[in-house]
Design an enzyme around this catalytic site. Structure first.
Site, mmCIF file in Angstrom:
data_model
loop_
_atom_site.group_PDB
_atom_site.id
_atom_site.type_symbol
_atom_site.label_atom_id
_atom_site.label_comp_id
_atom_site.label_asym_id
_atom_site.label_seq_id
_atom_site.Cartn_x
_atom_site.Cartn_y
_atom_site.Cartn_z
ATOM 1 N N LYS A 54 10.614 17.873 -6.862
ATOM 2 C CA LYS A 54 9.772 18.892 -7.473
ATOM 3 C C LYS A 54 10.466 20.243 -7.465
ATOM 4 C CE LYS A 54 4.854 18.160 -7.255
ATOM 5 N NZ LYS A 54 3.764 18.132 -6.295
ATOM 6 N N ASP A 92 -1.839 3.070 2.644
ATOM 7 C CA ASP A 92 -1.129 3.281 3.889
ATOM 8 C C ASP A 92 -1.657 4.602 4.455
ATOM 9 O OD1 ASP A 92 0.700 2.131 5.517
ATOM 10 O OD2 ASP A 92 2.356 2.284 4.078
ATOM 11 N N LYS A 130 18.035 12.375 -6.722
ATOM 12 C CA LYS A 130 16.659 12.030 -6.426
ATOM 13 C C LYS A 130 15.708 12.989 -7.156
ATOM 14 C CE LYS A 130 14.213 11.055 -2.116
ATOM 15 N NZ LYS A 130 14.329 11.016 -0.677
ATOM 16 N N TRP A 144 5.178 0.555 10.396
ATOM 17 C CA TRP A 144 5.716 -0.618 9.683
ATOM 18 C C TRP A 144 5.146 -1.912 10.236
ATOM 19 C CZ3 TRP A 144 7.489 -0.094 5.140
ATOM 20 C CH2 TRP A 144 8.097 1.110 4.762
ATOM 21 N N GLN A 149 12.858 -0.845 0.113
ATOM 22 C CA GLN A 149 11.880 -1.653 0.849
ATOM 23 C C GLN A 149 12.417 -3.025 1.237
ATOM 24 O OE1 GLN A 149 9.316 -0.422 2.082
ATOM 25 N NE2 GLN A 149 8.319 1.050 0.746
ATOM 26 N N TRP A 198 9.521 -2.916 4.037
ATOM 27 C CA TRP A 198 8.297 -3.711 3.918
ATOM 28 C C TRP A 198 8.587 -5.204 3.819
ATOM 29 C CZ3 TRP A 198 4.950 -5.346 -0.583
ATOM 30 C CH2 TRP A 198 3.663 -5.678 -0.146
ATOM 31 N N PRO A 241 0.812 -1.220 0.000
ATOM 32 C CA PRO A 241 0.000 0.000 0.000
ATOM 33 C C PRO A 241 0.846 1.272 0.000
ATOM 34 C CG PRO A 241 0.033 -0.979 2.191
ATOM 35 C CD PRO A 241 0.792 -1.905 1.294
#
Ligand SMILES: [Zn+2]
Ligand SMILES: [Zn+2]
Length: 961
Positions: A599, A89, A596, A523, A559, A563, A50
């Site tokens: 914006k 999430d 990275k 988590w 992750q 996750w 999610p």
């Protein structure tokens, strides 16, 4: 229409084509059918991790959306039932910090002032802020998933499962409460785990003033121990000094004072000194010194003496004497080991709580300057200098983090480590090398701190007696109802502002128990997804048994320690089993400057514009073919998406246009026939199916995409290009067998394209459907094709590769001699090949020579010799071909089909052109479907000028009735 405009129209219409497919799938409920038409007892289980809906979906999200769409589609075509349900999430710091900003809250206590309930309800109202934007992107990318029926980590049912899981682990004795030194954000007022910090790369290089302080020995006044620190504010809380007992230390005399430091760092002293003595660090152990700051503590523990820090005290850093305060991992270990006093001189807001009275309340970083000045003033500063090092910042609010010793709840990871390591062997990682990396992550994993001192998350179900301190853990709403003092509804919301109002009667002393204030680390919630999304074990027990573990999960590389790791931990704790069998790990998509995507930097193009320009398929296969799928980082390049669009999508669209133009009935898809190009493309297709199936079974989309690119190029620039005459042949049998072959190829191609590029795949399939050639309403209800070994004629495949090589070299020779392909040449001579006539015919046609001579010497390497001499005869023949090409273009502009006969009017003053016309009249007439050529333009108004060898020829075409 100029080229630019034409391209624009082409683009819009391509985007429009994809949108049409989306409408088609929706209207006909193809996704639903694709799931329901597969048997329930043959599941392919997939967990979609999610995401948060607190921001707009970006390229990285699109990568993940696509990866998680490709494999469910593939396995569905392989006959499996793959149910897919979206999730959100909803909890934790990301949403809390968004809301704090919206509410203009600067400090944690402002949340208490506002009211935890009000704050939490505000969070709830903002959690799905961008859900609609996500839906649009998910739809437009062609990802199929049940979106509207999504689960949310804030659902009561979801949170109840988290309670159940916690209680199970607690009952098994693997939960404990302890003090741990953790990174702590004094603004968010919560600990952050190491991996959360490294995950978002929250370390920054900063330059600070470091200093070397002088600690005076009690028994030897005038003798000082030198200790170096980058965080002067921690000196206030100093409790000990650590040396390495095995290393050599020196006592020196400098400016009338005696100083002690490690011998290996003596070069760093740039003033004149005299060495008094040399000795092992052991001699310093237990010596007492005067603290720099006297802090009153209630504890009677002994501090302010020298301890043995062992090998952690390095000989090449600082002075070889480490100052120990509460605020470091090593420090805390020492405090524990030597039972030193615990001095917490910074409060939870990051302000000074203990120390010189004038500084109380200062922000911890502001204390640095005060300490520096103060020590200097008191002649306890040996040296200060700028020091650049990497320092962690809060990834949410950008506040510098501090180490802090906190009360927290932990899952005992050490206890289950052997099982984690052992079961990792049963997980298939893609790419394979991640397995090793994951093993290291497990090996070095600390115990898992699962409590957070925050608000918007599942409340921890622990009640503590206010009197006897007995603890009770609750594992379900029902259990709470049975034990609560207050009335508890069935639909209890498990957020803290609701649950905190419920109390339990203490089973030991009969007094009131209150819930502890902590909430869960989110988590723990994400890791509980396989169970909580289905409200297991309160519901869906039977379903769960058949749908666990998952066949496939995918996420980006960070992750692995998040996750994936947490899902693994919880699954081991619950079932002693792995939660997923196959894991695809993506790399990071970076902005055009290699950093990275951000914006504020504007270093990446708007994903929506990319999709509008090139379509979702081009973006999908661009991502799937890249090194991202090998867990490596990739700089996003629009230029490459554009190339993919041109070399893949547009090639396919042109093949389809060609296919649609050919009119013939009774197509059967019967293959093969004797034609060598047909036999070759069928062999190549079957070989492609074999290879792509292997790659897809191996979760390798990079290689699978490359195989598709190659096949599409072969189909378009070799098969179609060299078969044009047969497709336009007036011999029905020749034309039909070519069309049968092409239909068969397109049919199978549409199927192997379907998982990676579902749009173009459907566009192809619908063309076949229009001709009544296929059985399903959509390619996505089809089954993955099997290859047929008997069609994979390796001799044909090898020989065609040789033929292509000959063509490539001949064209290079032409290029070197600056002779265009349309100029026919006499001869090419080949050595080192035994290609048969049917291949030589293709070569002769493509490179435009009259004759190919093959000279023995089969075993030698391939040699291509091109006779580049242009005789007058060849020149005339070249002019004739040039005329034919131009006149056929003219026919095309007039929209004349091949059946229409014409009369050509033509006038030229050029002798060579006139000669060519005379000599090749019959051929020209045949090729342009003219009954007559009249070399006169008298009385004709409408004249078309064409250019042959830089000379103008005036022409006119009259259609014959
Ligand atoms: Zn923070
Ligand atoms: Zn009690």
């Amino acid at each position: 229409m100029d080229k630019k405009e034409l391209r624009k129209v082409l683009k819009i219409s391509y985007n429009e084509k994809e949108l049409e497919m989306l409408r088609f799938w929706k209207q006909n409920e193809i996704f639903k059918k694709s799931v329901e038409e597969r048997p329930k007892n043959k599941p392919y289980i997939f967990y979609d991790g999610p995401p948060f809906a607190t921001g707009l979906p970006q390229h990285g999200n699109i990568l993940s959306i696509v990866t998680k769409d490709v494999f469910p589609r593939y396995w569905t075509m392989k006959g499996h039932r793959c149910e897919r349900r979206w999730g959100w999430d909803c909890h934790g710091l990301p949403i809390e910090s968004v809301c704090e900003k919206l509410l203009n809250l600067k400090q944690k206590n402002e949340i208490y002032e506002m009211g935890v309930g009000e704050f939490n309800e505000f969070c709830r109202s903002k959690v799905l802020w961008y859900a609609n934007e996500w839906k649009k992107t998910v739809d437009r990318m062609g990802k199929w998933i049940e979106f509207d029926n999504s689960y949310k980590t804030m659902d009561n049912t979801y949170m109840e499962t988290v309670w159940y899981i916690f209680k199970k682990i607690y009952t098994d004795g693997l939960i404990y409460k302890g003090k741990k030194v953790l990174f702590y954000c004094p603004r968010c007022e919560t600990p952050l785990s190491n991996f959360e910090i490294s995950m978002d790369n929250s370390y920054k290089d900063i330059t600070e003033q470091s200093l070397t302080a002088k600690f005076e020995l009690k028994e030897e006044l005038g003798t000082f121990l030198l200790a170096w620190t980058t965080t002067p504010w921690t000196l206030i809380g100093n409790v000990a000094l650590a040396v390495n007992s095995k290393q050599l230390y020196v006592k020196i005399k400098l400016n009338g004072e005696y100083l002690i430091l490690i011998k290996s760092k003596i070069d760093a002293i740039d003033e004149e000194y005299e060495i008094i003595k040399e000795f092992k660090g052991k001699e310093l152990i237990n010596k007492e010194y005067e603290p720099l700051y006297k802090i009153s503590t209630s504890s009677d523990k002994k501090g302010y003496y020298v301890i043995d820090g062992g090998d952690e005290v390095l000989s090449d850093e600082g002075t070889g004497i480490i100052h120990i305060a509460l605020y470091g991992e090593f420090d805390y270990e020492m405090i524990d080991k030597y039972d030193l006093p615990v001095i917490q001189h910074i409060d939870e807001h990051g302000n000074l709580a203990k120390g010189p009275i004038d500084w109380i309340g200062l922000w911890f970083k502001d204390v640095d300057e005060e300490v520096l000045e103060d020590l200097n003033h008191r002649n306890l500063l040996f040296k200060s200098e700028d020091y650049t090092h990497s320092y962690p910042f809060c990834y949410r609010c950008d506040t510098p983090l501090i180490y802090n010793a906190l009360d927290a709840w932990f899952i005992n990871i050490q206890q289950i480590k052997p099982r984690l390591l052992e079961t990792n062997k049963n997980i298939n990682w893609y790419p394979k090398e991640i397995s090793k990396r994951y093993q290291k992550i497990i090996e070095t994993a600390p115990d898992w701190c699962i409590s957070r001192n925050r608000f918007w998350a599942t409340a921890m179900p622990i009640w503590e007696c206010e009197d006897c301190k007995d603890v009770r853990v609750i594992g379900s709403v029902k259990e709470l109802q049975e034990n609560a003092i207050e009335e508890v509804p069935d639909e209890l919301d498990l957020h803290r502002h609701i649950v905190d109002k419920i109390h339990i009667k203490c089973p030991s002393c009969g007094k009131v128990m209150n819930r502890i204030s902590e909430v869960f680390d989110c988590w723990l919630e994400s890791g509980s997804m396989p169970y909580a999304a289905k409200h297991y074990p309160f519901e869906n027990m039977e379903w769960f048994q058949k749908n666990f573990p998952s066949d496939f999960v995918s996420e980006y590389i960070a992750q692995v320690r998040a996750w994936f790791y947490y899902m693994h931990v919880i699954s081991i704790l619950l079932f002693d089993d792995i939660p997923f069998k196959n894991v695809v790990v993506n790399g990071n998509l970076l902005g055009d400057d290699g950093t990275k995507m951000s914006k504020s930097k504007g270093n990446f193009p708007d994903p929506n514009l990319i999709i509008e320009k090139y379509g979702a398929d081009a973006l999908r296969i661009y991502l799937m073919s890249s090194q991202l799928m090998r867990a490596q980082d990739l700089i996003f390049k629009e230029e490459i998406v554009k190339q993919v669009y041109r070399r893949f999508n547009l090639l396919l669209i042109n093949v389809l246009k060609f296919y649609s133009m050919i009119e013939i009935d009774n197509i059967t898809m019967n293959i093969p026939n004797e034609n060598i190009l047909d036999r070759w493309i069928v062999a190549s297709l079957n070989n492609t199916i074999r290879e792509i199936t292997q790659r897809m079974d191996d979760y390798d989309t990079t290689e699978a995409s490359r195989i598709l690119f190659n096949f599409v190029e072969d189909l378009s620039t070799w098969y179609i290009k060299n078969s044009r005459n047969r497709f336009k042949s007036e011999n029905r049998q020749i034309k039909l067998s070519a069309m049968n072959t092409l239909s068969y190829v397109l049919y199978n191609l549409s199927k192997i394209l379907a998982p990676l590029t579902p749009f173009i795949s459907e566009i192809i399939y619908q063309k076949l459907r229009n001709r009544g050639l296929v059985n399903f309403s959509s390619v996505h209800l089809e089954f993955w094709p099997d290859f047929d070994e008997k069609f994979i004629d390796t001799e044909v495949l090898n020989n065609m590769e040789k033929a292509k090589e000959v063509v490539k070299r001949s064209l290079e020779l032409r290029d070197n001699a600056k002779i265009p392909v349309r100029q026919v040449l006499e001869e090419v001579t080949l050595k080192g090949t035994n290609l048969k006539k049917n291949f030589l015919d293709i070569i002769a046609e493509v490179i435009n020579v009259k004759r190919i001579t093959v000279e023995g010497e089969e075993d030698s390497e391939l040699i291509v010799e091109l006779n580049t001499k242009i005789t007058p005869e060849l020149k005339l023949e070249g002019i004739a071909r040039n005329l034919i090409r131009n006149l056929n273009n003219y026919r095309k502009q007039l929209n004349l089909s091949t059946k229409i006969r014409i009369i050509l009017y033509l006038k030229t003053d050029d002798i060579e052109i006139t000669e060519a016309l005379e000599k090749h009249k019959d051929k020209i007439k045949k090729m342009i479907q003219a009954d007559e050529i009249i070399q006169n333009l008298e009385g004709i108004q409408e004249i078309k000028k064409i250019k042959i060898e830089n000379k103008l020829v005036e022409t006119h075409i009259q259609v014959k009735n």
